[in-house]
Structures are given as C-alpha cells and as structure tokens.
Design a protein around this motif. Structure first.
Motif, PDB file in Angstrom:
ATOM      1  N   LYS A  18      22.605  -7.707   1.529  1.00  0.00           N
ATOM      2  CA  LYS A  18      23.469  -7.679   2.712  1.00  0.00           C
ATOM      3  C   LYS A  18      24.373  -8.902   2.679  1.00  0.00           C
ATOM      4  O   LYS A  18      23.956  -9.971   2.235  1.00  0.00           O
ATOM      5  N   ASN A  19      25.616  -8.759   3.133  1.00  0.00           N
ATOM      6  CA  ASN A  19      26.558  -9.879   3.124  1.00  0.00           C
ATOM      7  C   ASN A  19      26.230 -10.909   4.201  1.00  0.00           C
ATOM      8  O   ASN A  19      26.011 -10.546   5.355  1.00  0.00           O
ATOM      9  N   TYR A  20      26.203 -12.194   3.797  1.00  0.00           N
ATOM     10  CA  TYR A  20      26.005 -13.281   4.758  1.00  0.00           C
ATOM     11  C   TYR A  20      27.058 -14.352   4.531  1.00  0.00           C
ATOM     12  O   TYR A  20      27.484 -14.592   3.391  1.00  0.00           O
ATOM     13  N   LEU A  21      27.465 -15.002   5.616  1.00  0.00           N
ATOM     14  CA  LEU A  21      28.505 -16.025   5.542  1.00  0.00           C
ATOM     15  C   LEU A  21      27.918 -17.373   5.120  1.00  0.00           C
ATOM     16  O   LEU A  21      26.981 -17.876   5.733  1.00  0.00           O
ATOM     17  N   HIS A  22      28.492 -17.941   4.062  1.00  0.00           N
ATOM     18  CA  HIS A  22      28.193 -19.313   3.642  1.00  0.00           C
ATOM     19  C   HIS A  22      29.170 -20.200   4.426  1.00  0.00           C
ATOM     20  O   HIS A  22      30.348 -20.291   4.100  1.00  0.00           O
ATOM     21  N   VAL A  23      28.670 -20.835   5.496  1.00  0.00           N
ATOM     22  CA  VAL A  23      29.554 -21.482   6.480  1.00  0.00           C
ATOM     23  C   VAL A  23      30.426 -22.574   5.851  1.00  0.00           C
ATOM     24  O   VAL A  23      31.634 -22.635   6.107  1.00  0.00           O
ATOM     25  N   ARG A  24      29.863 -23.423   5.017  1.00  0.00           N
ATOM     26  CA  ARG A  24      30.646 -24.542   4.452  1.00  0.00           C
ATOM     27  C   ARG A  24      31.792 -24.035   3.589  1.00  0.00           C
ATOM     28  O   ARG A  24      32.902 -24.551   3.645  1.00  0.00           O
ATOM     29  N   GLN A  25      31.523 -22.997   2.772  1.00  0.00           N
ATOM     30  CA  GLN A  25      32.561 -22.486   1.878  1.00  0.00           C
ATOM     31  C   GLN A  25      33.450 -21.434   2.550  1.00  0.00           C
ATOM     32  O   GLN A  25      34.519 -21.111   2.038  1.00  0.00           O
ATOM     33  N   ASN A  67      31.655 -14.952   1.959  1.00  0.00           N
ATOM     34  CA  ASN A  67      30.491 -14.078   2.109  1.00  0.00           C
ATOM     35  C   ASN A  67      29.757 -13.957   0.784  1.00  0.00           C
ATOM     36  O   ASN A  67      30.384 -13.833  -0.271  1.00  0.00           O
ATOM     37  N   PHE A  68      28.430 -13.974   0.852  1.00  0.00           N
ATOM     38  CA  PHE A  68      27.598 -13.822  -0.340  1.00  0.00           C
ATOM     39  C   PHE A  68      26.592 -12.701  -0.121  1.00  0.00           C
ATOM     40  O   PHE A  68      26.119 -12.489   0.997  1.00  0.00           O
ATOM     41  N   LYS A  69      26.266 -12.027  -1.219  1.00  0.00           N
ATOM     42  CA  LYS A  69      25.241 -10.977  -1.169  1.00  0.00           C
ATOM     43  C   LYS A  69      24.166 -11.361  -2.176  1.00  0.00           C
ATOM     44  O   LYS A  69      24.489 -11.799  -3.287  1.00  0.00           O
ATOM     45  N   PHE A  70      22.888 -11.215  -1.802  1.00  0.00           N
ATOM     46  CA  PHE A  70      21.796 -11.669  -2.672  1.00  0.00           C
ATOM     47  C   PHE A  70      20.961 -10.472  -3.125  1.00  0.00           C
ATOM     48  O   PHE A  70      20.306  -9.826  -2.315  1.00  0.00           O
ATOM     49  N   SER A  71      20.999 -10.196  -4.427  1.00  0.00           N
ATOM     50  CA  SER A  71      20.319  -9.000  -4.953  1.00  0.00           C
ATOM     51  C   SER A  71      18.854  -9.258  -5.281  1.00  0.00           C
ATOM     52  O   SER A  71      18.057  -8.330  -5.364  1.00  0.00           O
ATOM     53  N   SER A 121      23.974 -20.408  -8.485  1.00  0.00           N
ATOM     54  CA  SER A 121      24.709 -20.850  -9.671  1.00  0.00           C
ATOM     55  C   SER A 121      25.567 -22.080  -9.353  1.00  0.00           C
ATOM     56  O   SER A 121      26.542 -22.359 -10.031  1.00  0.00           O
ATOM     57  N   GLY A 122      25.208 -22.786  -8.288  1.00  0.00           N
ATOM     58  CA  GLY A 122      25.946 -23.997  -7.937  1.00  0.00           C
ATOM     59  C   GLY A 122      26.717 -23.884  -6.638  1.00  0.00           C
ATOM     60  O   GLY A 122      27.536 -24.751  -6.320  1.00  0.00           O
ATOM     61  N   ASN A 123      26.459 -22.825  -5.869  1.00  0.00           N
ATOM     62  CA  ASN A 123      27.191 -22.639  -4.603  1.00  0.00           C
ATOM     63  C   ASN A 123      26.594 -23.431  -3.443  1.00  0.00           C
ATOM     64  O   ASN A 123      27.270 -23.679  -2.450  1.00  0.00           O
ATOM     65  N   PHE A 124      25.306 -23.785  -3.563  1.00  0.00           N
ATOM     66  CA  PHE A 124      24.630 -24.407  -2.419  1.00  0.00           C
ATOM     67  C   PHE A 124      24.406 -25.897  -2.614  1.00  0.00           C
ATOM     68  O   PHE A 124      24.179 -26.362  -3.732  1.00  0.00           O
ATOM     69  N   SER A 178      25.014 -14.508   9.935  1.00  0.00           N
ATOM     70  CA  SER A 178      25.578 -13.155   9.929  1.00  0.00           C
ATOM     71  C   SER A 178      27.067 -13.172  10.263  1.00  0.00           C
ATOM     72  O   SER A 178      27.672 -12.126  10.439  1.00  0.00           O
ATOM     73  N   GLY A 179      27.669 -14.342  10.378  1.00  0.00           N
ATOM     74  CA  GLY A 179      29.093 -14.428  10.665  1.00  0.00           C
ATOM     75  C   GLY A 179      29.477 -15.590  11.551  1.00  0.00           C
ATOM     76  O   GLY A 179      30.623 -16.041  11.559  1.00  0.00           O
ATOM     77  N   GLU A 180      28.502 -16.127  12.312  1.00  0.00           N
ATOM     78  CA  GLU A 180      28.796 -17.226  13.232  1.00  0.00           C
ATOM     79  C   GLU A 180      29.010 -18.527  12.462  1.00  0.00           C
ATOM     80  O   GLU A 180      28.261 -18.859  11.547  1.00  0.00           O
ATOM     81  N   LYS A 181      30.072 -19.274  12.858  1.00  0.00           N
ATOM     82  CA  LYS A 181      30.386 -20.524  12.165  1.00  0.00           C
ATOM     83  C   LYS A 181      29.691 -21.685  12.865  1.00  0.00           C
ATOM     84  O   LYS A 181      30.205 -22.256  13.822  1.00  0.00           O
ATOM     85  N   MET A 182      28.507 -22.019  12.392  1.00  0.00           N
ATOM     86  CA  MET A 182      27.738 -23.142  12.955  1.00  0.00           C
ATOM     87  C   MET A 182      26.945 -23.780  11.825  1.00  0.00           C
ATOM     88  O   MET A 182      26.741 -23.168  10.771  1.00  0.00           O
ATOM     89  N   SER A 183      26.505 -25.004  12.029  1.00  0.00           N
ATOM     90  CA  SER A 183      25.733 -25.702  10.996  1.00  0.00           C
ATOM     91  C   SER A 183      24.479 -26.301  11.606  1.00  0.00           C
ATOM     92  O   SER A 183      24.542 -26.920  12.674  1.00  0.00           O
TER      93      SER A 183
END
Length: 525
Positions: A325-332, A335-339, A366-369, A377-382
């Motif tokens: 399922k697509n999830y928002l990586h807030v800092r970048q 959207n990322f999907k994890f298989s 692969s270096g994204n985090f 799920s879409g909200e921009k918070m940290s």
C-alpha cells in the motif's frame, strides 16, 4: 479481529540494564517461555556454538556483549509480545535512548550481587523523562547476593522511584530455593535448568504447615517473617501508580536457571500498558486512529551480510500498516510502497501482510530512510523525540586500502545512517571526522567495515572537545562566525552546519561573543 482488539493485546517493551546484569539472557528465557525458541543460547564468547538469539552480529558473538538493539516478537497467552533487547554498554547508550522512544514500558534488570550501577541510573532518567512504566527484575539470585531488603532500598534511592515487591526470593546463592509469588499468591520451586522449562510447584497458602515439607523449617520461618514485613512496609500495589511511572513492581529470580522468569512474563502481560499515544510536531497521535502512521527509530545495515541489505525499523503508532500500500515519506514528500515488510526474531525475518500499533516492522531500504523519518497515510507531520546526541570522542577516518575506496565510502555511509556514530566533513580540509559517544564504537566501525564491507580503515587523532549544531536568524553574524571559525566548521550528513570546538573554553567564548547564534547539543531542534 478489529483494530481495537489488536491494539489491546499488544505489549511492546525494552529490556535495559548495566552490562553483565543478564539482560540478553533474560530476553532468551522470555523467548523460551513464549515458545519462540526451544533452546536458549549463551551470551559468552565464541567458544559456545549456540549464541544468544538477540546477539546475532559477529562482533557480539565474539565479545559476548550486545552492541545493537535487536527486535523480537512472539505470541503468548493471547498477547502479541514485542521485545527490544538493548545494548547495556554505555558506549552504545544512544541506540538505547532511541529505542526507548519506540516502547510503551521497560523491564530494568539489576544484578543481585552488584545492585544498581551507573548506566542503569542514566537509563532510568530517560524513562522518567517520558513517564515510561518500569518493572524491576532482580537477577542472579542463585549466586551469593545482597539482602533483598537492601536491594529494594538501593533501587528506591538510586533510581528515585517507589518500589513494591510482587515476588520474594527464598534464600540466595547455594541456599536459593525459588520464589514466592506475592502477586499470584503461590509458591514456585524450580530445579535449576539452563536449557529447559523446569516444573514449578504451585502452593497457595504461605501459612500452611505443608510449606515446611517443600522448603524446610528454617526457610519457611524466614519467608513468613519477610513476607509479613513486605506487606507491612510497602504500599499496596496499584496498577495506576505503575502505569503513571510512579511505582516500580519488583520481581526476583535467576534468568540463567529459569527462576522467576515465567512469573515476570505473566505479571508483565497483566499489568503492562497497551500501545500509547505519541507526539508529533502538529498533534498527539492515538493508536486507535484509522489512518496509518509510524516512525523510523533504527536502521540496520547488513542484517544478512550475503545480500548487503539495509532494514529500517518502523514503530507503528496508529492505524493498520498493509503490505503493497502507498505511504507518504514525509521528509522526502514521496509515496513509497513496500512489497516485503518483515517481522523479526533478531536476524530471522518473515514477510507480513499487515501490522498494528505497537508492532515493529522492518522495511527493506536502499538509502531512502534516516533515523527519525515519519511514514503516514498522507498527513504531513513528524514524530518528535529521536535526537542524535553531541559526540565527545573524535577521530579522522582514512582509507587504508586504495583499491577499496568505494567499499569504504559505502560502508561509512550506511553505518552512519544506522546511528552507530556521526560523520562530519571538515569545511577546512574536506577530511572525514567520525564522532562517537563511546570509544568502543570506533572498534565496532572498524570491525564491521572489514567484515561486512571488505574495506579497511585507519584512524588518526584529532583534538576536539565537542560538536554542536549551530543556526541563527542573524545571517550576517552566522556568516561572520563561519568565516572566523572556518578551521573548526564542518557539515553533518544532512548538510547542517556543525561547530567542532577544540576546548570547553573555546566553546564558552564562542557562545559569549556570538549571542545571536544558537548552539545545540542534540540534532533535534
């Protein structure tokens, strides 16, 4: 099972202690009682083939110490239990501090012979800052130890928390016969067994004359007298006081010989909190919310050295996490999907389709985090509370094999993302400076670069006192400071300005002379 039921049955906790108090051994026995493993490993040197499940890195097996937090989950008594076994050594305290942001409660292990030690006090301060509920397990009662009442007094004084014994030891050292479970009001006598679950004898009434038949006349008289004293001196156990972080239940036992571990696990599941709310920069996030959110509190490179993979450990804070399922990586802002999200048994992984608040999920990376990243799920918070601390030990790191410069660069890059240490690039000469909070981390970096990345490094001395992050609203003063202190300026891995002070006097002077500049000793500001 609905979201609410899944949340209610989860218990996520860390086990913390001073080195050698038996923390990793206790973790092994909890896994053994939980049915997650069938033979417990030893935390000694590499001469013993079966090593502890949670100590899976090569250097951990050689040294017999934990140098990284490991995550293990298992089902027990209708609950989903998530254990985080943390390093006890003070040189790896930063990993432990970050781990404490991802748990809802803590078990503190105290060595019955040594009592409360310095590192335990420091870790308790972190628990107190966050009002994290703690249970104290006094370990190694099968060895000659301090008197239980002396230990309780020491825990109260040193950890600055009220205590209430929920089990009581019968003797110690060679005379140790088991524990009387005050919480359940039964007697448990175990045969010493390091590998299997010894049979326990339940015994309800402490005043019954049958007690003498089990533990003898003298031990029975002492147990009754001490139990009466406990009931008279210590307050009644109230779960609310424990959950508020004001009262620490205390249980006694010997993890190595399976004394008291089952009582600890059963008691913990009854009283420990379910997943709690978490704070972000915008609002408080409650586990029961429908929308998913979580944060990265740890990154581990090379969990499988054959594949050079990185895993980001994500604590789920709200909603349900679903595979693919697509999830928002807030800092970048992507959207990322994890298989292939995974659940853990230390380095053993299994792919999961869903996970709930309180769970720890491993995401291939692969270096994204980086540590502290938020997924939603879409909200921009940290999420807040995952700082890097200002290092106090520094060395230049240089390539010792010109043929392996790519491997070295990749290795340093990945290990720094893990939070093993911090990397600064000098603005003056472009050299790479490694900063750590403990000397042992330099050895760990060198060992892991050699064994996991096939790269050789060497260190060169550099005389520095402290690294601090700087920023200012006064652009002119900031530019002036950076020009004057050019020799001592560096950038961290995120490109932020860092001042490398070579003495406390120089740092003090800089703070006095440049009043509009903020000097920060953690990276979270």
């Amino acid at each position: 099972m609905g979201l609410q039921e899944e949340i209610s049955r989860r218990r996520t906790f860390a086990i913390i202690s001073h080195p050698d108090a038996g923390k990793t051994t206790l973790t092994e026995k909890l896994l053994l009682f939980g049915g997650a493993i069938h033979v417990a490993g030893a935390v000694k040197s590499n001469k013993i083939k079966k090593t502890a499940t949670s100590d899976f890195m090569e250097i951990e097996k050689q040294r017999g110490i934990s140098v990284a937090t490991s995550v293990m989950g298992f089902e027990y008594g209708g609950h989903k239990v998530n254990i985080l076994d943390t390093p006890g050594h003070q040189d790896f305290a930063e990993d432990t501090f970050r781990t404490l942001t991802a748990v809802d409660s803590v078990i503190i292990v105290v060595d019955a012979a040594k009592g409360v030690e310095a590192q335990t006090r420091k870790l308790m301060e972190v628990c107190r800052m966050r009002n994290t509920p703690v249970i104290v397990f006094i370990n190694k009662m099968d060895r000659p130890s301090k008197h239980p009442f002396d230990l309780l007094e020491e825990v109260e004084e040193e950890l600055k928390i009220n205590v209430r014994p929920l089990s009581w030891p019968i003797g110690n050292g060679p005379s140790f016969q088991g524990v009387y479970n005050i919480f359940e009001q039964n007697l448990n006598l175990f045969e010493a067994s390091k590998q299997t679950l010894g049979e326990s004898i339940s015994f309800a009434d402490i005043n019954s004359s049958e007690l003498e038949g089990y533990i003898g006349d003298d031990a029975s008289a002492v147990l009754r007298e001490e139990h009466e004293f406990v009931e008279g001196v210590y307050p009644e156990f109230e779960v609310e006081d424990y959950l508020a972080g004001n009262l620490a239940p205390v249980l006694f036992g010997s993890a190595l010989n399976n004394f008291g571990v089952n009582e600890l696990l059963d008691c913990f599941l009854k009283i420990a909190p379910k997943p709690q709310a978490s704070n972000t920069d915008l609002r408080e996030v409650k586990p029961e919310e429908d929308k998913f959110s979580g944060f990265v509190f740890k990154i581990h490179a090379n969990m499988d050295p054959n594949h050079r993979n990185r895993i980001a450990f994500v604590k789920i804070c709200s909603g349900k996490f679903e595979r693919n399922k697509n999830y928002l990586h807030v800092r970048q802002g992507k959207n990322f999907k994890f298989s292939s999200p995974t659940a853990f048994m230390a380095e053993k992984k299994s792919i999961i389709d869903e996970a709930f608040p309180g769970d720890i999920v491993g995401l291939p990376d692969s270096g994204n985090f980086i540590i502290g990243d938020t997924l939603t799920s879409g909200e921009k918070m940290s999420f807040k509370g995952l700082p890097s601390f200002s290092p106090e030990l520094f060395r230049y790191i240089e390539n010792d094999d010109p043929m392996k410069s790519k491997q070295l660069a990749k290795g340093i890059d990945q290990l720094m993302d893990e939070g093993v240490a911090q990397l600064f690039t000098s603005s003056f000469n472009g050299r790479k400076v490694i900063g750590t909070v403990g000397a042992l981390q330099f050895e760990v970096i060198e060992h892991r670069l050699a064994h996991e990345y096939n790269a050789k490094c060497r260190y060169e001395p550099i005389n520095l006192h402290k690294a601090c992050w700087i920023r200012s609203e006064n652009a002119a003063q900031l530019a002036d400071f950076k020009k004057r202190k050019h020799q001592y300026m560096a950038k961290d891995k995120q490109g932020r300005d860092v001042f490398l002070a070579d003495s406390s006097y120089m740092l003090q002077l800089a703070q006095q002379n440049f009043e509009d500049i903020e000097f920060h000793f953690t990276s979270e500001f």
